[in-house]
Design a protein around this motif. Structure first.
Motif, mmCIF file in Angstrom:
data_model
loop_
_atom_site.group_PDB
_atom_site.id
_atom_site.type_symbol
_atom_site.label_atom_id
_atom_site.label_comp_id
_atom_site.label_asym_id
_atom_site.label_seq_id
_atom_site.Cartn_x
_atom_site.Cartn_y
_atom_site.Cartn_z
ATOM 1 N N UNK A 11 0.839 -1.199 0.000
ATOM 2 C CA UNK A 11 0.000 0.000 0.000
ATOM 3 C C UNK A 11 0.868 1.240 0.000
ATOM 4 N N UNK A 12 1.884 1.224 0.856
ATOM 5 C CA UNK A 12 2.725 2.393 0.971
ATOM 6 C C UNK A 12 3.461 2.685 -0.323
ATOM 7 N N UNK A 72 -7.480 -0.309 -5.021
ATOM 8 C CA UNK A 72 -8.252 0.103 -3.852
ATOM 9 C C UNK A 72 -7.443 0.887 -2.825
ATOM 10 N N UNK A 73 -6.130 1.093 -3.098
ATOM 11 C CA UNK A 73 -5.214 1.755 -2.182
ATOM 12 C C UNK A 73 -4.909 0.899 -0.959
ATOM 13 N N UNK A 398 -12.163 1.194 4.288
ATOM 14 C CA UNK A 398 -10.908 1.925 4.127
ATOM 15 C C UNK A 398 -11.238 3.412 4.119
ATOM 16 N N UNK A 399 -10.523 4.187 4.922
ATOM 17 C CA UNK A 399 -10.796 5.619 4.984
ATOM 18 C C UNK A 399 -9.511 6.360 5.328
ATOM 19 N N UNK A 450 -14.040 4.060 1.561
ATOM 20 C CA UNK A 450 -14.423 3.010 0.631
ATOM 21 C C UNK A 450 -14.852 1.787 1.437
ATOM 22 N N UNK A 451 -16.045 1.263 1.168
ATOM 23 C CA UNK A 451 -16.575 0.120 1.901
ATOM 24 C C UNK A 451 -16.864 -1.025 0.945
ATOM 25 N N UNK A 452 -16.521 -2.240 1.373
ATOM 26 C CA UNK A 452 -16.814 -3.464 0.627
ATOM 27 C C UNK A 452 -17.709 -4.357 1.480
#
Length: 738
Positions: A11-12, A72-73, A398-399, A450-452
């Protein structure tokens, strides 16, 4: 269930939206997986891991279990992403480089929705799905509000571990991601102990003694279980280039090219495991790519009573007080905590400084033809914080927050007219330096979530929102007042992904991205366009996408139908300043790739991108978009062979750009080229032979044809800007890891 610390590092390496701008006008100065980790070099496989994809002969949808971050980051398997995702690993990339291609050319051949490369230094017009692309290195954006098109004049492929590509508009990233995201992941340390990697190559078309390019790269990595580092230096020295007729190619005086160019890429990284749950990564890069030759365009008519730019030729004796180059310094600090408040936490801080200089460019003045060259400086700094939480067994969230600041200034060097006239433009001697564009500062603030929701074992629903705020401050410029303004953009996405449980997946997605006009070219041209009363608007792009992918025993496939539209468009005036017009724009098409593996070591495949770009005219009718901006449909095909027992590999590929004609009878002629790549493992490394443009096709590059439309006849005859494609070349490369 938390992602691992190792996966968290991904991610980073990829989570920077940044402040970006659509490339709407050229410059006048122009991975953890559930699959087996057996390497594909042992046998054909349909579900390779991120590590094993290095041996795959073609980029396709990749295995559905491969972990990527671009979608999705956060680290996520491709099978969980409702969108077209493409992964190009270092082996695939190196196969293309070994034919003599550069980075943007390699990606244009491998990624279906990405236009074939324009060659030269610029990647102007190399869109995805007909729209702008945001390019990042380890999550740091290479785009800027100014819209300079040098995102791929940024890194040597020797330092690239893989490239992750997300096609289509993205609401999770900042401005410029209306056509897609390209995230370049750099190589890191290879684990405990010392490791070395060496590469040397030579490219030539055998046209003349100066038709030779050299490449040399060396990396060393090592460390302990807790601390690992890598340091690499890659150097490239280019000579002159010749077209399919054997004629020397005229320099690209508008955007500059890579003839007589020297580049050096120094890149280092340090990975530290602070605890079992915390990691820290520091990355740094020094990159320089610049002209260092003495051969350029000679204009015989500069000192005539009626000076013109006709009958130019290429001669020795060139020197200039400002020569084309790209200088970049970048620092990237990344921190990951695998269990902060019961969540994955990621923090990234970065700084990028970039200086871009251009070729001397001719302007008609009352005193004759005056040459000028601009230099443009961009600084970008930012901090990104992100939480990744599991809210039960089926819901994840994810936020985070993104904050960045971009500053820009530019000047223009004016060259002495008598000296230019006396030498036919071969000697460009500074007479003065003045401002080129208004300086500006842009502060960006964004919050996103972002929500899954995994509704059933097969069906996953997702939705997200990004709220973006931008503060713009523009300085006074040549008696035109500056000022301040701001604007906001709200971007949303929603999707449904269904996994049939038999290798097939389908998705339906709606997503938004945005772009904005170039503030440097939008302001400062007239007192009638005040900064305070004419705020920049976020030009939003809406996109609907219907996709399918399948990975079977011997197949890798992916395809997507898309439709993207916006209510406004950015256009160029004759002087190449920009304006926003209230005309709707739409792009729609098909993006697809397929690879078939056979048991005898043969694999065949193809990619296809069919795109149509349209803009609404004054009568409300849809017309073909101006050929200067519209993307060309394209296709590639290849056949490969691997004899793993004897370490032999071969690949024959074809790339085709389709013709394009707009409703104003502007036309871009397409072309087809063939390339051949051969490699053999030897006792000390691997020896490769590549032949680029195998049939010695004579053609004008897409950029060259567009440049002729942009600059001629306003800035001179058409031939002066029609940048030609390179003819057949041979590349011999030796590489060794030890």
């Amino acid at each position: 269930m938390k992602t691992s610390t190792t996966a968290g590092l991904l991610l980073l390496a990829a989570s920077a939206p940044g402040l970006t701008q659509a490339q709407t006008t050229p410059e006048t100065d122009s991975t953890a997986t559930t699959a087996s980790t057996t390497s594909r070099s042992d046998e054909p496989r349909a579900t390779p891991t991120a590590e094993s994809t290095a041996a795959l002969p073609e980029v396709g949808s990749q295995a559905q279990d491969t972990m990527v971050v671009v979608g999705s980051r956060t680290p996520k398997a491709i099978s969980e992403i409702p969108g077209a995702v493409w992964v190009v690993d270092s082996e695939q990339l190196q196969t293309q480089i070994n034919t003599g291609a550069d980075l943007k050319t390699a990606l244009g051949r491998l990624v279906p929705g990405l236009d074939l490369a324009p060659q030269g230094r610029t990647n102007y017009g190399q869109n995805m799905r007909g729209r702008s692309t945001q390019v990042l290195i380890d999550g740091v954006s290479l785009n800027s509000s100014r819209g300079l098109s040098r995102q791929f004049d940024a890194i040597d492929p020797f330092n690239v571990e893989r490239v992750e590509v997300l096609s289509g508009a993205s609401s999770l990233y900042g401005g410029g991601a209306t056509g897609g995201i390209i995230n370049i992941i750099t190589k890191k340390g290879d684990g405990p102990g010392r490791h070395f990697s060496t590469q040397a190559g030579i490219t030539t078309g055998f046209n003349d003694s100066d038709d030779v390019d050299y490449r040399l790269a060396q990396a060393v990595s090592g460390g302990s279980e807790r601390v690992q580092g890598r340091l690499a230096v890659a150097y490239e020295d280019n000579g002159r280039q010749y077209d399919g007729r054997g004629d020397e190619i005229f320099p690209d005086i508008a955007q500059t090219d890579l003839q007589d160019n020297r580049s050096i890429d120094i890149m280092g990284s340090l990975d530290i495991a602070l605890t079992t749950e915390q990691t820290l990564t520091l990355g740094a890069q020094l990159y320089r790519s610049g002209f260092e030759g003495d051969r350029d365009v000679y204009f015989p008519n500069l000192d005539a009573s009626a000076p013109n730019l006709n009958d130019a030729e290429i001669r020795d004796g060139y020197s200039s007080d400002r020569e084309p180059e790209t200088d970049r310094t970048m620092v990237n600090l990344q921190y990951h905590h695998a269990n902060l408040l019961g969540q994955n936490f990621y923090l990234q801080a970065y700084h990028r400084e970039e200086e871009a200089s251009f070729h001397a460019f001719p302007y008609a003045t009352a005193g004759g033809i005056e040459f000028r060259a601009s230099k443009q400086d961009t600084d970008l700094s930012g901090i990104k914080a992100l939480f990744d939480a599991e809210l039960g067994e089926r819901v994840s969230l994810t936020y985070g927050l993104d904050v960045d600041r971009e500053t820009f200034d530019a000047d223009q060097m004016y060259f002495d007219i008598p000296t230019s006239n006396a030498t036919g433009g071969l000697v460009q001697q500074q007479s003065r330096v003045g401002p080129r564009y208004p300086s500006y500062e842009v502060d960006g603030y964004a919050a996103f979530a972002q929500a899954d929701w995994r509704l059933t074992d097969g069906l996953t629903l997702a939705a997200g929102i990004r709220e973006q705020h931008m503060d713009v401050e523009v300085d006074d410029f040549q008696n035109v007042p500056g000022g301040e303004n701001d604007y906001d953009a709200t971007l949303v996405n929603a999707s449904a992904l269904y996994d049939w449980g038999n290798g097939h997946q389908n998705w339906l997605q709606f997503s938004q991205g945005f772009e904005l006009p170039d503030p440097a070219k939008y302001y400062g041209k007239s007192p009638d366009i005040s900064v305070a009363d004419n705020p920049l608007d976020a030009i939003e792009t809406d996109q609907i996408e219907l996709g399918w992918r399948y990975n079977g025993a011997n197949w890798m496939t992916q395809a997507a139908l898309y439709y993207a539209w916006s209510d406004k468009a950015v256009e160029n005036a004759e002087d190449l300043s920009v304006s926003v017009v209230d005309e709707k724009k739409r792009d729609y098409g098909l993006e697809a790739a397929v690879t078939r593996y056979f048991d005898n070591g043969i694999d065949v495949g193809a990619t296809l991108h069919v795109v149509r770009s349209e803009q609404e005219d004054e009568d409300g009718d849809w017309a073909k978009r101006d050929a200067r901006y519209a993307s060309l449909s394209s296709a590639t095909a290849f056949v490969g062979y691997s004899d793993f027992d004897n370490g032999r590999r071969a690949r024959l590929q074809a790339s085709h750009a389709h013709n394009l004609e707009d409703d104003n009878e502007r036309q871009i002629d397409g072309y087809t080229t063939f390339d051949l790549a051969l490699s053999q493992d030897i006792d000390v490394g691997t020896l490769s032979l590549g032949i680029d443009n195998l049939l010695d096709e004579e053609y004008s590059t897409v950029w060259g044809q567009r440049a002729a439309m942009f600059y001629s006849p306003y800035y001179g005859p058409e031939y002066l800007y029609d940048y030609q494609g390179r003819g057949r070349t041979y590349t011999l490369t030796w590489a060794m890891d030890f």
